[in-house]
Write a protein that holds these residues in place. Structure first.
Motif, PDB file in Angstrom:
ATOM      1  N   UNK A  31       0.845  -1.200   0.000  1.00  0.00           N
ATOM      2  CA  UNK A  31       0.000   0.000   0.000  1.00  0.00           C
ATOM      3  C   UNK A  31       0.879   1.249   0.000  1.00  0.00           C
ATOM      4  N   UNK A  32       0.405   2.282  -0.696  1.00  0.00           N
ATOM      5  CA  UNK A  32       1.108   3.550  -0.679  1.00  0.00           C
ATOM      6  C   UNK A  32       1.052   4.187   0.706  1.00  0.00           C
ATOM      7  N   UNK A  33       0.100   3.750   1.537  1.00  0.00           N
ATOM      8  CA  UNK A  33      -0.060   4.342   2.870  1.00  0.00           C
ATOM      9  C   UNK A  33       1.032   3.890   3.839  1.00  0.00           C
ATOM     10  N   UNK A  34       1.892   2.981   3.413  1.00  0.00           N
ATOM     11  CA  UNK A  34       3.010   2.582   4.259  1.00  0.00           C
ATOM     12  C   UNK A  34       4.037   3.697   4.396  1.00  0.00           C
ATOM     13  N   UNK A  35       4.029   4.671   3.441  1.00  0.00           N
ATOM     14  CA  UNK A  35       4.941   5.805   3.489  1.00  0.00           C
ATOM     15  C   UNK A  35       4.384   6.870   4.423  1.00  0.00           C
ATOM     16  N   UNK A  36       5.219   7.495   5.262  1.00  0.00           N
ATOM     17  CA  UNK A  36       4.733   8.469   6.253  1.00  0.00           C
ATOM     18  C   UNK A  36       3.911   9.596   5.635  1.00  0.00           C
ATOM     19  N   UNK A  37       4.313  10.078   4.463  1.00  0.00           N
ATOM     20  CA  UNK A  37       3.617  11.214   3.858  1.00  0.00           C
ATOM     21  C   UNK A  37       2.289  10.829   3.214  1.00  0.00           C
ATOM     22  N   UNK A  38       1.979   9.510   3.161  1.00  0.00           N
ATOM     23  CA  UNK A  38       0.788   9.072   2.437  1.00  0.00           C
ATOM     24  C   UNK A  38      -0.282   8.468   3.357  1.00  0.00           C
ATOM     25  N   UNK A  39      -0.050   8.485   4.675  1.00  0.00           N
ATOM     26  CA  UNK A  39      -0.948   7.772   5.574  1.00  0.00           C
ATOM     27  C   UNK A  39      -2.375   8.320   5.564  1.00  0.00           C
ATOM     28  N   UNK A  40      -2.515   9.625   5.417  1.00  0.00           N
ATOM     29  CA  UNK A  40      -3.846  10.232   5.481  1.00  0.00           C
ATOM     30  C   UNK A  40      -4.271  10.870   4.163  1.00  0.00           C
ATOM     31  N   UNK A  41      -3.612  10.465   3.084  1.00  0.00           N
ATOM     32  CA  UNK A  41      -3.913  11.047   1.767  1.00  0.00           C
ATOM     33  C   UNK A  41      -4.836  10.106   0.990  1.00  0.00           C
ATOM     34  N   UNK A  42      -5.849  10.695   0.343  1.00  0.00           N
ATOM     35  CA  UNK A  42      -6.727   9.890  -0.503  1.00  0.00           C
ATOM     36  C   UNK A  42      -5.962   9.434  -1.743  1.00  0.00           C
ATOM     37  N   UNK A  43      -6.045   8.139  -2.029  1.00  0.00           N
ATOM     38  CA  UNK A  43      -5.335   7.603  -3.179  1.00  0.00           C
ATOM     39  C   UNK A  43      -6.068   7.959  -4.470  1.00  0.00           C
ATOM     40  N   UNK A  44      -5.270   8.226  -5.494  1.00  0.00           N
ATOM     41  CA  UNK A  44      -5.845   8.497  -6.805  1.00  0.00           C
ATOM     42  C   UNK A  44      -6.295   7.185  -7.448  1.00  0.00           C
ATOM     43  N   UNK A  45      -7.017   7.285  -8.534  1.00  0.00           N
ATOM     44  CA  UNK A  45      -7.482   6.089  -9.238  1.00  0.00           C
ATOM     45  C   UNK A  45      -6.296   5.264  -9.730  1.00  0.00           C
ATOM     46  N   UNK A  46      -5.247   5.954 -10.207  1.00  0.00           N
ATOM     47  CA  UNK A  46      -4.058   5.238 -10.686  1.00  0.00           C
ATOM     48  C   UNK A  46      -3.389   4.470  -9.553  1.00  0.00           C
ATOM     49  N   UNK A  47      -3.260   5.129  -8.399  1.00  0.00           N
ATOM     50  CA  UNK A  47      -2.638   4.475  -7.251  1.00  0.00           C
ATOM     51  C   UNK A  47      -3.467   3.284  -6.759  1.00  0.00           C
ATOM     52  N   UNK A  48      -4.785   3.419  -6.761  1.00  0.00           N
ATOM     53  CA  UNK A  48      -5.655   2.317  -6.351  1.00  0.00           C
ATOM     54  C   UNK A  48      -5.512   1.130  -7.305  1.00  0.00           C
ATOM     55  N   UNK A  71      12.531  -1.150  -0.169  1.00  0.00           N
ATOM     56  CA  UNK A  71      13.608  -0.329   0.405  1.00  0.00           C
ATOM     57  C   UNK A  71      13.095   0.994   0.956  1.00  0.00           C
ATOM     58  N   UNK A  72      12.020   1.531   0.374  1.00  0.00           N
ATOM     59  CA  UNK A  72      11.529   2.839   0.811  1.00  0.00           C
ATOM     60  C   UNK A  72      10.739   2.781   2.112  1.00  0.00           C
ATOM     61  N   UNK A  73      10.516   1.585   2.676  1.00  0.00           N
ATOM     62  CA  UNK A  73       9.806   1.502   3.966  1.00  0.00           C
ATOM     63  C   UNK A  73      10.683   0.853   5.038  1.00  0.00           C
ATOM     64  N   UNK A  74      11.962   0.593   4.708  1.00  0.00           N
ATOM     65  CA  UNK A  74      12.828  -0.106   5.663  1.00  0.00           C
ATOM     66  C   UNK A  74      13.028   0.690   6.939  1.00  0.00           C
ATOM     67  N   UNK A  75      13.082   2.000   6.843  1.00  0.00           N
ATOM     68  CA  UNK A  75      13.364   2.836   8.009  1.00  0.00           C
ATOM     69  C   UNK A  75      12.105   3.540   8.529  1.00  0.00           C
ATOM     70  N   UNK A  76      10.963   3.029   8.120  1.00  0.00           N
ATOM     71  CA  UNK A  76       9.691   3.594   8.575  1.00  0.00           C
ATOM     72  C   UNK A  76       9.109   2.678   9.640  1.00  0.00           C
ATOM     73  N   UNK A  77       8.783   3.254  10.789  1.00  0.00           N
ATOM     74  CA  UNK A  77       8.159   2.456  11.859  1.00  0.00           C
ATOM     75  C   UNK A  77       6.696   2.212  11.499  1.00  0.00           C
TER      76      UNK A  77
END
Length: 326
Positions: A207-224, A272-278
């Motif tokens: 999920x894109x919501x695994x990234x800190x900046x995307x946790x509360x952002x509505x996903x676009x149709x492309x991202x879904x 790799x982009x979520x390795x250092x994200x709690x």
């Protein structure tokens, strides 16, 4: 094949001095009375009482050219009838409450099964050792009844009263029965130790919501769409859920049942982009299920080709879910 029901009436009845749902344990004393209200004139009569404990099983197995039926019955103990009255009986007609016969009784429940009651059975038709010492040390089984496709078994205990008297030169017999409930042997709760065993399962979330900046952002149709298709461009977090659960539990034990849940990140399988994200994991609910296994063996016979008829069944009981959060 059914457990023994309560029977009796004005001609003979058993009254037990305990609430209807009372549960006895081995070694308890049952008190009550045997009563008769109906008119009778008998110069010689006998009223006796006995406690009967037995287990019965029936198993229907597939066979050719027809199904085979197997039956088994075990006496749990061999108690001699207790004579409550021997002599003449006279209850006038019409009778009043003061005319009826009320005979009190007191009978003890044995601590264990008796060797004499099982002497006609062999070891191959028993799930416990039949040696004299083993029988004496093994606690009495509690009242029990269950059935599944092709099988029916029950363990029962009941009082049986019998009135014998002479009429027109022949003996007449009347009986009454009263089942009792025997509880299962208890174990000191202080001596219970919950040995734990581990089980684990691997899982992965994309999920894109695994990234800190995307946790509360509505996903676009492309991202879904990317998420649904599981494309590699969508961040992935792999982890292992390890549960430590008891190997055995004791029902009605007031102690808490230990349950340990650990979530272990799998760095080599995560993006790799979520390795250092709690990452935060919420356990929404824990479902528990009790599996009860019942196994029966019966006496070999010619119909079973001298093989030991046996069967087993697992009953599944789902407990209510518990909501917790880590």
């Amino acid at each position: 094949m059914h457990p023994t029901p309560t029977t009796g009436g004005p001609d003979l009845n058993i009254f037990i001095a305990a609430p209807p749902i009372w549960t006895y344990v081995a070694g308890d004393t049952i008190i009550g009375s045997v009563n008769r209200q109906m008119h009778i004139v008998a110069p010689d009569a006998k009223i006796s009482l006995t406690l009967i404990g037995r287990t019965k099983a029936r198993l229907i197995t597939e066979g050719y050219p027809s199904k085979a039926r197997h039956y088994s019955e075990w006496k749990i103990f061999d108690m001699q009838p207790q004579t409550l009255l021997r002599g003449p009986i006279h209850i006038p007609s019409p009778s009043t409450l003061t005319d009826c016969i009320i005979i009190p009784f007191s009978i003890n429940i044995p601590e264990a099964a008796s060797k004499s009651a099982v002497r006609n059975h062999t070891q191959e038709e028993s799930l416990i050792p039949l040696g004299t010492h083993c029988i004496a040390q093994h606690p009495l089984p509690g009242t029990f009844a269950t059935e599944w496709t092709g099988a029916k078994i029950y363990t029962e205990y009941y009082l049986q009263a019998q009135l014998q008297y002479m009429r027109n030169g022949s003996w007449q017999v009347q009986r009454a029965t009263a089942p009792i409930t025997l509880g299962y042997p208890t174990v000191d709760a202080g001596g219970i130790r919950f040995a734990l065993q581990q089980c684990g399962v691997m899982s992965r979330v994309r999920s894109q919501r695994l990234l800190p900046s995307m946790q509360d952002v509505d996903l676009s149709l492309t991202q879904k769409t990317q998420k649904i298709l599981g494309l590699s461009s969508v961040p992935g977090f792999s982890f292992k859920v390890v549960m430590s659960v008891p190997m055995a539990i004791q029902l009605d034990n007031p102690s808490s049942v230990p349950l340990v849940i650990r979530v272990i990140p799998q760095r080599d399988r995560s993006s790799s982009d979520v390795l250092h994200v709690v990452q935060r994991v919420d356990v929404i609910a824990v479902k528990m299920t009790i599996l009860s296994k019942v196994e029966i063996v019966l006496k070999p016979s010619e119909e079973s080709l001298h093989r030991v008829p046996n069967d087993e069944h697992v009953f599944v009981q789902h407990l209510s879910s518990a909501r917790i959060r880590l």
